[in-house]
Design a protein around this motif. Structure first.
Motif, PDB file in Angstrom:
ATOM      1  N   ALA A 419      40.309   7.434 -40.616  1.00  0.00           N
ATOM      2  CA  ALA A 419      40.464   8.885 -40.759  1.00  0.00           C
ATOM      3  C   ALA A 419      39.466   9.626 -39.877  1.00  0.00           C
ATOM      4  CB  ALA A 419      40.281   9.281 -42.221  1.00  0.00           C
ATOM      5  N   PHE A 420      38.226   9.153 -39.851  1.00  0.00           N
ATOM      6  CA  PHE A 420      37.226   9.770 -38.980  1.00  0.00           C
ATOM      7  C   PHE A 420      37.582   9.569 -37.511  1.00  0.00           C
ATOM      8  CE2 PHE A 420      34.375   9.694 -42.715  1.00  0.00           C
ATOM      9  CZ  PHE A 420      33.814  10.964 -42.607  1.00  0.00           C
ATOM     10  N   ALA A 421      37.863   8.311 -37.149  1.00  0.00           N
ATOM     11  CA  ALA A 421      38.167   8.017 -35.746  1.00  0.00           C
ATOM     12  C   ALA A 421      39.438   8.718 -35.297  1.00  0.00           C
ATOM     13  CB  ALA A 421      38.295   6.508 -35.554  1.00  0.00           C
ATOM     14  N   GLY A 422      40.396   8.862 -36.212  1.00  0.00           N
ATOM     15  CA  GLY A 422      41.666   9.489 -35.860  1.00  0.00           C
ATOM     16  C   GLY A 422      41.574  10.965 -35.557  1.00  0.00           C
ATOM     17  N   SER A 423      40.474  11.589 -35.934  1.00  0.00           N
ATOM     18  CA  SER A 423      40.322  13.024 -35.668  1.00  0.00           C
ATOM     19  C   SER A 423      39.818  13.299 -34.258  1.00  0.00           C
ATOM     20  CB  SER A 423      39.372  13.655 -36.696  1.00  0.00           C
ATOM     21  OG  SER A 423      38.093  13.058 -36.645  1.00  0.00           O
ATOM     22  N   PHE A 424      39.574  12.242 -33.456  1.00  0.00           N
ATOM     23  CA  PHE A 424      39.103  12.431 -32.084  1.00  0.00           C
ATOM     24  C   PHE A 424      40.046  13.326 -31.289  1.00  0.00           C
ATOM     25  CE2 PHE A 424      39.701  11.173 -27.642  1.00  0.00           C
ATOM     26  CZ  PHE A 424      38.451  11.440 -27.125  1.00  0.00           C
ATOM     27  N   VAL A 425      41.344  13.038 -31.340  1.00  0.00           N
ATOM     28  CA  VAL A 425      42.316  13.776 -30.530  1.00  0.00           C
ATOM     29  C   VAL A 425      42.350  15.241 -30.939  1.00  0.00           C
ATOM     30  CG1 VAL A 425      44.766  14.044 -30.010  1.00  0.00           C
ATOM     31  CG2 VAL A 425      43.731  11.769 -30.011  1.00  0.00           C
ATOM     32  N   ILE A 426      42.378  15.516 -32.232  1.00  0.00           N
ATOM     33  CA  ILE A 426      42.463  16.906 -32.696  1.00  0.00           C
ATOM     34  C   ILE A 426      41.194  17.675 -32.339  1.00  0.00           C
ATOM     35  CG2 ILE A 426      42.586  18.367 -34.755  1.00  0.00           C
ATOM     36  CD1 ILE A 426      44.428  16.321 -35.998  1.00  0.00           C
ATOM     37  N   LEU A 427      40.038  17.090 -32.601  1.00  0.00           N
ATOM     38  CA  LEU A 427      38.778  17.783 -32.320  1.00  0.00           C
ATOM     39  C   LEU A 427      38.586  18.010 -30.820  1.00  0.00           C
ATOM     40  CD1 LEU A 427      36.426  15.923 -34.821  1.00  0.00           C
ATOM     41  CD2 LEU A 427      37.238  18.284 -35.013  1.00  0.00           C
ATOM     42  N   SER A 428      38.910  17.019 -30.012  1.00  0.00           N
ATOM     43  CA  SER A 428      38.724  17.178 -28.565  1.00  0.00           C
ATOM     44  C   SER A 428      39.663  18.237 -28.001  1.00  0.00           C
ATOM     45  CB  SER A 428      38.936  15.843 -27.850  1.00  0.00           C
ATOM     46  OG  SER A 428      40.250  15.361 -28.024  1.00  0.00           O
ATOM     47  N   THR A 429      40.926  18.232 -28.428  1.00  0.00           N
ATOM     48  CA  THR A 429      41.864  19.230 -27.906  1.00  0.00           C
ATOM     49  C   THR A 429      41.538  20.635 -28.412  1.00  0.00           C
ATOM     50  OG1 THR A 429      43.420  18.567 -29.665  1.00  0.00           O
ATOM     51  CG2 THR A 429      43.772  17.658 -27.467  1.00  0.00           C
ATOM     52  N   LEU A 430      41.002  20.730 -29.616  1.00  0.00           N
ATOM     53  CA  LEU A 430      40.536  22.034 -30.095  1.00  0.00           C
ATOM     54  C   LEU A 430      39.435  22.576 -29.186  1.00  0.00           C
ATOM     55  CD1 LEU A 430      40.369  21.605 -33.995  1.00  0.00           C
ATOM     56  CD2 LEU A 430      41.751  23.280 -32.747  1.00  0.00           C
ATOM     57  N   SER A 431      38.549  21.691 -28.760  1.00  0.00           N
ATOM     58  CA  SER A 431      37.470  22.144 -27.871  1.00  0.00           C
ATOM     59  C   SER A 431      38.030  22.568 -26.514  1.00  0.00           C
ATOM     60  CB  SER A 431      36.426  21.036 -27.708  1.00  0.00           C
ATOM     61  OG  SER A 431      36.899  19.959 -26.923  1.00  0.00           O
ATOM     62  N   TYR A 432      39.043  21.858 -26.015  1.00  0.00           N
ATOM     63  CA  TYR A 432      39.628  22.211 -24.716  1.00  0.00           C
ATOM     64  C   TYR A 432      40.298  23.579 -24.763  1.00  0.00           C
ATOM     65  CZ  TYR A 432      39.198  17.133 -23.990  1.00  0.00           C
ATOM     66  OH  TYR A 432      38.736  15.851 -23.893  1.00  0.00           O
ATOM     67  N   VAL A 433      41.089  23.799 -25.809  1.00  0.00           N
ATOM     68  CA  VAL A 433      41.827  25.065 -25.880  1.00  0.00           C
ATOM     69  C   VAL A 433      40.876  26.235 -26.115  1.00  0.00           C
ATOM     70  CG1 VAL A 433      42.313  25.185 -28.378  1.00  0.00           C
ATOM     71  CG2 VAL A 433      44.017  26.006 -26.723  1.00  0.00           C
ATOM     72  N   SER A 434      39.699  25.961 -26.656  1.00  0.00           N
ATOM     73  CA  SER A 434      38.712  27.030 -26.868  1.00  0.00           C
ATOM     74  C   SER A 434      38.200  27.596 -25.549  1.00  0.00           C
ATOM     75  CB  SER A 434      37.521  26.498 -27.682  1.00  0.00           C
ATOM     76  OG  SER A 434      37.932  26.065 -28.948  1.00  0.00           O
ATOM     77  N   ALA A 435      38.301  26.813 -24.487  1.00  0.00           N
ATOM     78  CA  ALA A 435      37.876  27.283 -23.168  1.00  0.00           C
ATOM     79  C   ALA A 435      39.065  27.710 -22.312  1.00  0.00           C
ATOM     80  CB  ALA A 435      37.088  26.192 -22.451  1.00  0.00           C
ATOM     81  N   ILE A 436      40.179  26.956 -22.391  1.00  0.00           N
ATOM     82  CA  ILE A 436      41.323  27.218 -21.516  1.00  0.00           C
ATOM     83  C   ILE A 436      42.076  28.476 -21.940  1.00  0.00           C
ATOM     84  CG2 ILE A 436      43.518  26.303 -20.665  1.00  0.00           C
ATOM     85  CD1 ILE A 436      42.356  23.487 -21.086  1.00  0.00           C
TER      86      ILE A 436
END
Length: 533
Positions: A419-436
């Motif tokens: 569950a922790f490791a699986g949140s990598f994709v969601i957390l990383s893409t959230l950070s990307y869209v925060s800038a893009i």
């Protein structure tokens, strides 16, 4: 798309504190050594374009991640359409991530800072920059910390599986993986912490290992079945026979959900951006390294998938395999012998171990950039750069400690760890869209173009595709992987990502008064460190 003169890619924002010298004077280099983040240049620029590219290729390591990712492994991907699903979902995920990578390359060229999305979100979001940058930074940092733990688990599972392949009576226990996990974590920490000058060579070698490993693996998987008089999978099996066993009635939705396997493999477009303060001319070199990372990663991943899918004779044996590393059974079938399978697994072990090193390096650099802007607990302690090792040694140790804690969770519950490791994709893409997204909504006018810039309509289209994809797929990737759902098969990525985001929000209220945030500096040769842009 176009390139522009990197000498003019920054506006001249205000500086909160006066410089210790006049811009009309010739200041000493030691006093003038600021980088684009506004901080003193403390790290050595040991990396060059080739070693930076090697890190992107080795740490991205698409082909091994496709076969061994804990989240969306080949086992689960087979349920999402079978072999055709694995192939086409990887291609689709790669296309969307090309848009994200191009957007990140553009931002990194305009603001080459080790903070990455954390810095860009602060600038592009305008008056909302402080909270937007705060969330982007923490989402990105947490994603990479969890990503490091995930990669270490893959290496541990691979190591244990190599032993299990050669010993039929061996029964794998969780503590076997845990012991290996701890060793891999702290060896990676030691290398990143104490071999700072050797890291460029190590990462460059890692890039060579990735390409040599995939080439040998493809040849072996393509040739050995014929040598051993074994049948190949049919063209229809690999390219046409769709098999939806997810429990979802919609094949289209099953396809979209299955893209997670490809996303986990290619979803690191910001990887090399966090070394902006350790490579000369980052405005040029970082976009080039991102381009090389994605070109090499895509073709290695595509040809590798084709080779191993043709080499599988018994998909049921793959799905029911007791090996922790999914590729172990696939390689056993393709090679025809246990020794051949172990040899192929070792070709995966070498580059993915270097992936651990690169991931530890990246995660520690992100945490350090947050600490120097007072965004972490005990910021004064973690923001220090060790004068002997010439790196943020305390941040590196913190990264290893964080991974160790997650390893303890693995012993207690593999579901919780997933569950922790699986949140990598969601957390990383959230950070990307925060800038893009703020960059797009602001009409792409908040930044002066860097060396790489997408001109005119092209930039709007690419940024728009990247933002739309992230917003839609964050929701899709929160759905269960299959139906019906029970406590063990539930997708907890949404819960974990939400819980971690709530922590970030609460910590914002605690820390916002002390939080400094990244800044830009006057673009002047007397102010910026050598090769800062």
């Amino acid at each position: 798309m176009a390139v522009t003169d990197e000498k003019t890619h920054h506006p001249a924002p205000s500086v909160e504190k006066p410089l210790p010298f006049s811009l009309n004077d010739e200041p000493p280099i030691q006093e003038a050594a600021l980088n684009v983040s506004g901080h003193k240049q403390e790290l050595q620029r040991n990396f060059g374009l080739l070693s930076l590219t090697g890190m992107g290729v080795a740490t991205g390591n698409v082909w091994v991640a496709l076969g061994g990712s804990l989240v969306g492994s080949i086992r689960e991907a087979i349920y999402n359409g079978g072999p055709p699903g694995i192939l086409y979902e990887f291609i689709a995920a790669s296309i969307f991530y090309w848009a994200i990578a191009a957007s990140i390359a553009e931002l990194s060229s305009a603001i080459p800072s080790s903070g990455g999305v954390y810095h860009w979100a602060t600038i592009t979001a305008g008056r909302y920059g402080r909270p937007c940058g705060w969330f982007a930074g923490w989402w990105n940092c947490l994603a990479w910390l969890l990503g490091f733990a995930s990669i270490v688990q893959i290496v541990s599972a691979l190591s244990v599986s190599m032993y299990a392949v050669m010993h039929d009576d061996f029964v794998t226990k969780q503590w076997h993986v845990f012991v290996t996990y701890i060793i891999v974590t702290w060896v990676s920490c030691f290398i990143v912490g104490y071999l700072n000058r050797a890291l460029p060579v190590i990462e460059q070698l890692g890039g060579y290992f990735v390409m040599a490993g995939v080439l040998i693996t493809i040849v072996v998987c393509a040739v050995l079945p014929h040598v051993n008089h074994q049948a190949y999978a049919s063209n229809a099996t690999v390219w046409k026979d769709w098999n939806n066993e997810t429990g979802y009635s919609s094949d289209g939705f099953a396809f979209l959900l299955g893209m997670l396997n490809g996303v986990f493999a290619v979803g690191t477009p910001d990887l090399v951006t966090h070394l902006a303060e350790e490579v000369p001319l980052p405005s040029r070199n970082i976009p080039k390294a991102i381009l090389a990372q994605f070109i090499v990663g895509f073709f290695c991943g595509l040809f590798y998938l084709i080779a191993i899918l043709y080499g599988i004779q018994d998909f049921d044996a793959v799905l029911n395999s007791t090996y922790l590393f999914p590729l172990a059974e696939i390689y056993r079938q393709a090679a025809g012998t246990k020794a051949g399978a172990v040899g192929l697994l070792f070709l995966a072990f070498l580059p993915i171990f270097i992936t651990c090193i690169g991931t530890c390096l990246t995660a520690s650099r992100i945490f350090w950039t947050l600490a120097r802007d007072q965004a972490t607990p005990y910021s004064h302690y973690f923001s220090k750069v060790n004068t002997q090792t010439h790196n943020p040694f305390r941040a590196i140790v913190f990264t290893a400690c964080f991974s160790t804690v997650l390893g303890c969770i693995y012993v207690g519950s593999t579901t919780a760890f997933s569950a922790f490791a699986g949140s990598f994709v969601i957390l990383s893409t959230l950070s990307y869209v925060s800038a893009i997204l703020p960059h797009l909504l602001g009409g792409r006018k908040s930044l002066v173009p860097g060396w790489f810039w997408m001109r005119g309509v092209t930039g709007f289209v690419v940024n728009g595709i990247a933002s739309a994809y992230i917003i839609v797929f964050i929701v899709i990737f929160c759905f269960p992987f299959s139906l019906p759902v029970d406590a063990a098969s539930m997708n907890y990525a949404c819960l974990m990502s939400g819980g971690l985001s709530l922590f970030v929000l609460l910590f914002w209220f605690v820390r916002q008064s002390a939080y400094v945030g990244p800044k830009e500096v006057i673009l002047d040769e007397h102010v910026l460190a050598k090769d800062a842009i």
